[in-house]
Write an enzyme that holds these catalytic residues in place. Structure first.
Site, mmCIF file in Angstrom:
data_model
loop_
_atom_site.group_PDB
_atom_site.id
_atom_site.type_symbol
_atom_site.label_atom_id
_atom_site.label_comp_id
_atom_site.label_asym_id
_atom_site.label_seq_id
_atom_site.Cartn_x
_atom_site.Cartn_y
_atom_site.Cartn_z
ATOM 1 N N GLU A 42 38.267 34.155 44.828
ATOM 2 C CA GLU A 42 38.259 35.423 45.496
ATOM 3 C C GLU A 42 37.358 36.122 45.178
ATOM 4 O OE1 GLU A 42 39.962 36.213 48.376
ATOM 5 O OE2 GLU A 42 41.678 34.590 48.500
ATOM 6 N N GLU A 89 26.972 45.271 45.674
ATOM 7 C CA GLU A 89 28.511 45.841 45.946
ATOM 8 C C GLU A 89 28.314 47.053 45.189
ATOM 9 O OE1 GLU A 89 31.258 43.253 44.224
ATOM 10 O OE2 GLU A 89 32.751 43.616 45.626
HETATM 11 P P1 NAD Z 1 34.634 40.258 36.598
HETATM 12 O O1 NAD Z 1 34.363 39.043 37.396
HETATM 13 O O2 NAD Z 1 34.035 41.090 35.666
HETATM 14 O O3 NAD Z 1 36.231 40.077 35.879
HETATM 15 C C1 NAD Z 1 37.271 39.235 36.419
HETATM 16 C C2 NAD Z 1 38.085 38.598 35.232
HETATM 17 O O4 NAD Z 1 37.459 37.607 34.916
HETATM 18 C C3 NAD Z 1 38.665 39.473 34.521
HETATM 19 O O5 NAD Z 1 39.745 39.176 34.052
HETATM 20 C C4 NAD Z 1 37.516 39.367 33.222
HETATM 21 O O6 NAD Z 1 38.092 39.656 31.857
HETATM 22 C C5 NAD Z 1 37.493 37.989 33.675
HETATM 23 N N1 NAD Z 1 36.221 37.244 33.143
HETATM 24 C C6 NAD Z 1 34.766 37.701 32.723
HETATM 25 N N2 NAD Z 1 34.031 37.024 32.065
HETATM 26 C C7 NAD Z 1 34.749 35.747 31.910
HETATM 27 C C8 NAD Z 1 34.491 34.545 31.371
HETATM 28 N N3 NAD Z 1 33.274 34.166 30.652
HETATM 29 N N4 NAD Z 1 35.363 33.673 31.289
HETATM 30 C C9 NAD Z 1 36.589 33.849 31.852
HETATM 31 N N5 NAD Z 1 37.035 34.906 32.352
HETATM 32 C C10 NAD Z 1 36.131 35.988 32.315
HETATM 33 O O7 NAD Z 1 35.334 41.315 37.904
HETATM 34 P P2 NAD Z 1 35.768 42.891 37.658
HETATM 35 O O8 NAD Z 1 34.897 43.789 37.290
HETATM 36 O O9 NAD Z 1 37.224 42.897 36.798
HETATM 37 O O10 NAD Z 1 36.358 43.206 39.305
HETATM 38 C C11 NAD Z 1 35.536 43.550 40.141
HETATM 39 C C12 NAD Z 1 34.910 42.576 41.164
HETATM 40 O O11 NAD Z 1 36.150 41.654 41.649
HETATM 41 C C13 NAD Z 1 34.371 42.824 42.565
HETATM 42 O O12 NAD Z 1 33.000 41.944 42.625
HETATM 43 C C14 NAD Z 1 35.209 42.493 43.449
HETATM 44 O O13 NAD Z 1 34.663 42.555 44.588
HETATM 45 C C15 NAD Z 1 36.106 41.364 42.761
HETATM 46 N N6 NAD Z 1 37.255 41.240 43.723
HETATM 47 C C16 NAD Z 1 37.490 40.535 44.694
HETATM 48 C C17 NAD Z 1 38.807 40.377 45.383
HETATM 49 C C18 NAD Z 1 38.752 39.238 46.400
HETATM 50 O O14 NAD Z 1 40.018 39.034 46.893
HETATM 51 N N7 NAD Z 1 38.132 38.799 47.082
HETATM 52 C C19 NAD Z 1 39.590 41.559 45.121
HETATM 53 C C20 NAD Z 1 39.694 42.239 44.077
HETATM 54 C C21 NAD Z 1 38.570 42.245 43.449
#
Ligand code: NAD
Length: 488
Positions: free
Chosen positions: A260, A391
């Site tokens: 997602e 975004e």
């Molecule tokens: P992010 O991708 O930075 O982090 C998401 C998760 O991934 C966190 O738990 C983070 O610690 C983990 N992560 C980061 N680097 C990693 C790695 N190298 N290996 C494993 N895990 C890792 O996103 P964010 O800033 O927390 O959230 C915002 C983003 O999430 C936006 O792009 C938003 O659109 C998206 N989002 C999507 C949905 C959906 O349902 N499509 C819902 C909510 C948020």
């Protein structure tokens, strides 16, 4: 600062990891701070999981899988139902905890608690409806049996913007399906996930079925799990950038993946739209969660005949919002998650202004502690502005006018993302035709809110793979097994 009051919240603000049904200290010791984005100050420290803790949690999940898969669906259903009831009973404390770690206003946090609880209730109902199939083969010589089985130990990774609901949306179907799991919450907002672990424990979830590992350094924790050959499923919500990385890691070990990811939602207001509905819809689609939602209206296309009036009315509503700490009663817009997020929003607005946009209201960060940005409406936004491609993830509504339906649908689809689109029109055939042509997984038709636990949530293109919620949400955690048998 208001204090979380119940035992669950106090436990969540403790210092331990939740592994194998118990609160344990990290193998290497260590903790990291969780900040209140309304002040920029640390709220508390949480235990920092490392590689060895990942291994411990994986062992717990693998060890519990077989017995958990063999439990009666009704038993899994009733654990979820009890958890649903506990979440509702603790709604106020969970909402406060979420507001403190994430910043959203309390009213929105209460809404998210209800939303999260609904996933527990929905999948408590789905747990007892896992079915299979029986057929006579076309040549009549054999019988075909199809059964559904849990995919196995699952790795769940969640973002910070909906700290409770994103966890519940994954944990609930995994429990319903009979999978064990390791949850890695976002480092900005681990407290809500720890509180949910406590609640599920109280609801009777057996030891080892769920472990929760907050960490300040996700890469070294997650990669060995994905490559272990023992994780059978990864379910990720977060940015497209991190999603791509995890998909590549999952590919090497052939791990089933649900993604997602990010969005860049177009919001289309046609000449025959009801303007009141369109402005209400834009407020919901733009300002829910301060604009920090994957479903946020990112590009607002308004027919030229309505663009000026729409811009004024939206700006009036935006200017009337009350910005401040989410814990204050009248506040409707909280802070952004951190300084980097606020800096990104400021840079996107500056870029749009440099390309000819006009500020109707807002336009800048607030000069006060915390990471506040004023609700902003920009008109005359050039289509080559950076905020039309990125975004925004903040309270900024860019308005672009259009004249032609085909052209605006092409513009709406001109993005690598495809999570959701919004269409405002009173013309039924236009509504259906535009909804069909938008390259998205979800459409809000005369509404700015699509999220619903009973509906399949997810995107196409680079917004993701798979669906969460609805009748199909449990499928992500189930495999088919086909059994061939002769007819006699
Ligand atoms: P992010 O991708 O930075 O982090 C998401 C998760 O991934 C966190 O738990 C983070 O610690 C983990 N992560 C980061 N680097 C990693 C790695 N190298 N290996 C494993 N895990 C890792 O996103 P964010 O800033 O927390 O959230 C915002 C983003 O999430 C936006 O792009 C938003 O659109 C998206 N989002 C999507 C949905 C959906 O349902 N499509 C819902 C909510 C948020």
């Amino acid at each position: 600062m208001p204090e979380p009051t119940t035992a669950a919240c106090v436990a969540a603000v403790g210092k331990s990891l939740f592994i194998g049904g118990a609160w344990v200290d990290p193998a290497a010791g260590g903790s990291f701070p969780v900040y209140d984005p309304a002040t920029g100050e640390a709220l508390c420290e949480v235990a920092d999981a490392g590689t060895r803790d990942g291994r411990r949690a994986l062992d717990a999940a693998v060890g519990a899988q077989q017995a958990w898969a063999a439990t009666a669906p009704r038993q899994r259903s009733e654990i979820l139902r009890r958890a649903y009831e506990i979440v509702l009973a603790r709604s106020e404390d969970l909402a406060l905890l979420m507001t403190l770690e994430m910043g959203k206003p309390l009213a929105e946090a209460r809404g998210e608690v209800d939303y999260a609880a609904e996933f527990l209730r929905w999948f408590s109902e789905e747990a007892v409806r896992i079915d299979g199939g029986f057929a006579v083969s076309p040549d009549g010589r054999s019988r075909l049996l199809v059964m559904r089985q849990p995919v196995g130990p699952s790795l769940l990774i969640t973002p910070w913007n909906f700290p409770l609901a994103m966890g519940a949306r994954k944990i609930a179907p995994a429990i319903a399906a009979g999978c064990t799991m390791v949850l890695k919450p976002a480092p900005q907002t681990p407290l809500s996930s720890l509180a949910l672990a406590e609640i599920l424990h109280e609801a009777g979830l057996p030891a080892g079925v769920l472990s929760v590992l907050p960490t300040s350094d996700p890469g070294p924790l997650v990669e060995p799990l994905l490559r272990s050959g023992q994780i059978r499923k990864v379910s990720f919500t977060g940015s497209t950038q991190v999603g791509r990385l995890l998909l590549a890691q999952a590919a090497e070990a052939v791990v089933k993946a649900s993604m997602e990811l990010g969005g860049n939602a177009p919001f289309l207001v046609f000449a025959d739209a009801d303007l009141d509905k369109a402005v209400d819809g834009a407020m919901a689609a733009k300002m829910r969660n301060m604009g920090e939602a994957c479903t946020a209206a990112n590009r607002i296309f308004v027919h030229e005949s309505l663009a000026e009036e729409f811009g004024h009315r939206l700006a009036e509503r935006m200017a009337a919002l009350v910005v401040g700490p989410g814990t204050e009663p009248d506040v409707t817009v909280g802070p952004l998650i951190d300084d980097a997020a606020r800096g990104k929003v400021s840079a996107l607005v500056a870029d749009a202004l440099s390309r000819g946009a006009h500020t109707v209201t807002g336009g800048s960060a607030l000069d006060r502690p915390g990471y506040f940005f004023a609700p902003t409406v920009l008109t005359g936004v050039s289509r080559d502005s950076e905020l039309m491609r990125a975004e925004i993830f903040g309270p900024v509504a860019p308005i672009v006018s259009f004249t032609d339906e085909d052209e605006v649908v092409r513009a709406a689809n001109d993005t690598e993302w495809g999570l959701v689109g919004y269409v405002f029109t009173e013309n039924l055939s236009r509504a259906l035709s535009v909804a069909e042509r938008l390259e998205v997984g979800m459409v809000g038709l005369n509404t700015g809110l699509v999220s619903n636990p009973a509906a399949p949530f997810g995107g196409v293109k680079q917004s993701g793979l798979g669906r969460e919620g609805g009748r199909v949400g449990i499928d992500e955690f189930l495999e088919y097994k086909y059994i061939a048998t002769p007819s006699s």
